[in-house]
Design a protein around this motif. Structure first.
Motif, short mmCIF file in Angstrom:
data_model
loop_
_atom_site.label_atom_id
_atom_site.label_comp_id
_atom_site.label_asym_id
_atom_site.label_seq_id
_atom_site.Cartn_x
_atom_site.Cartn_y
_atom_site.Cartn_z
N ALA A 38 0.91 -1.30 0.01
CA ALA A 38 0.00 0.22 0.11
C ALA A 38 1.00 1.44 -0.07
N ASP A 39 2.04 1.30 0.79
CA ASP A 39 3.00 2.26 0.66
C ASP A 39 3.50 2.81 -0.49
N ILE A 40 3.84 1.35 -1.33
CA ILE A 40 4.51 1.67 -2.68
C ILE A 40 3.40 2.26 -3.57
N PHE A 99 15.83 -8.77 2.91
CA PHE A 99 15.17 -7.55 2.63
C PHE A 99 15.71 -6.46 2.37
N ASP A 100 15.93 -6.27 1.14
CA ASP A 100 16.55 -5.07 0.53
C ASP A 100 15.72 -4.22 0.51
N GLN A 101 16.30 -2.97 0.03
CA GLN A 101 15.14 -1.75 -0.25
C GLN A 101 14.49 -2.03 -1.48
N PRO A 102 13.13 -1.93 -1.20
CA PRO A 102 11.97 -2.07 -2.04
C PRO A 102 12.37 -1.42 -3.34
N SER A 103 11.97 -1.90 -4.52
CA SER A 103 12.24 -0.96 -5.64
C SER A 103 11.21 -1.63 -7.02
N HIS A 114 13.98 1.97 -9.65
CA HIS A 114 13.44 2.91 -9.03
C HIS A 114 13.35 2.42 -7.60
N HIS A 115 14.11 3.27 -6.64
CA HIS A 115 14.15 2.56 -5.22
C HIS A 115 12.92 3.58 -4.55
N PHE A 116 12.24 2.69 -3.59
CA PHE A 116 11.16 3.25 -2.91
C PHE A 116 11.81 3.82 -1.58
N GLN A 117 11.22 4.54 -0.73
CA GLN A 117 11.62 4.90 0.56
C GLN A 117 11.05 3.86 1.37
#
Length: 268
Positions: free
Chosen positions: A29-31, A230-234, A251-254
């Motif tokens: 949802a945040d993505i 658990f890498d930074q989501p992208s 593109h990397h998400f916060q």
């Protein structure tokens, strides 16, 4: 044109966590929220399979609720964790080309490109395979357009040096790759499944797997032991340059930290 390609979202039922630990629904949802608020707006979102973790009705209900917040058109395909009938029942209302479909196979012409979406799943199996009807359909679509073509499917059509995932890629992907030699305007084949960003070329055609929004699978060329990280989501974002070249980038998400409660220490 700016298209975001998400993959392997693995939605679970409302109130549950993936592997009893990862709140993938809140994470996804945040993505969607972040994509809705990019400085350069997104024209469409593609999700390249494994939208749910087990293909159950509650999982699709959770997925539909959250994906419906997207402020741009959605183009969806199924993965080996999905169940095709339930996928169509619950997600077709979010994806206009699927509304009257009995299977996951459709074409979209968007901004000087033809996009083909195909089903590579095999019921009750983790590996992929393309039916002859699907291969014939792809060949026909390629013959009917002069625009550059990008194909979206879940399973990569060839090995990508992952000892864990290569054995369960698209088992007859060579038949799809044979079309690369026949149709020079086939530009790229974009997949999910591998839970990591990987790219190679075949006969000048880009073969790309998108990263997962949930958990990533490291690429170990010889160690096939299942492992996750658990890498930074992208996601991938596909764009057109001013001179009409297809340009893709990661593109990397916060990082989503979730809802936390902190003790009040400042008095009443």
């Amino acid at each position: 044109m700016r298209i975001a390609q998400l993959s392997d979202m693995h939605f679970v039922a409302q109130g549950e966590r993936l592997y009893d630990s990862v709140d993938v629904n809140a994470h996804n949802a945040d993505i969607i929220h972040q994509l809705n608020h990019l400085i350069d707006p997104i024209d469409a979102i593609i999700v390249s399979g494994d939208i749910t973790n087990d293909g159950t009705k509650p999982q699709y209900q959770a997925a539909a609720k959250i994906l419906n917040y997207a402020r741009c058109p959605l183009y969806l395909i199924n993965g080996n964790h999905d169940r095709t009938a339930a996928f169509l029942e619950h997600l077709a209302p979010l994806c206009e080309p699927l509304l009257s479909a009995e299977q996951v196979r459709y074409r979209v012409d968007l901004a000087k490109r033809t996009l083909l979406f195909i089903d590579s799943t095999v019921p009750e199996q983790t590996y992929g395979q393309l039916s002859q009807a699907t291969l014939d359909w792809v060949a026909y679509q390629l013959s009917q357009t002069s625009l550059p073509v990008a194909i979206f499917m879940h399973h990569p059509p060839l090995a990508l040096n992952s000892a864990h995932m290569d054995p369960i890629n698209c088992q007859n992907g060579d038949k799809l790759l044979a079309l690369c030699e026949q149709f020079s305007h086939l530009e790229g084949i974009y997949c999910g499944h591998n839970h990591c960003y990987t790219t190679t070329f075949y006969q000048g055609v880009a073969i790309v797997s998108a990263p997962a929004t949930s958990i990533q699978i490291p690429v170990y060329q010889r160690d096939a032991t299942p492992s996750y990280q658990f890498d930074q989501p992208s996601c991938l974002i596909h764009t057109l340059s001013d001179d009409d070249r297809w340009v893709s980038f990661q593109h990397h998400f916060q990082l989503f930290q979730g809802v936390r409660r902190f003790p009040w220490v400042g008095g009443k």
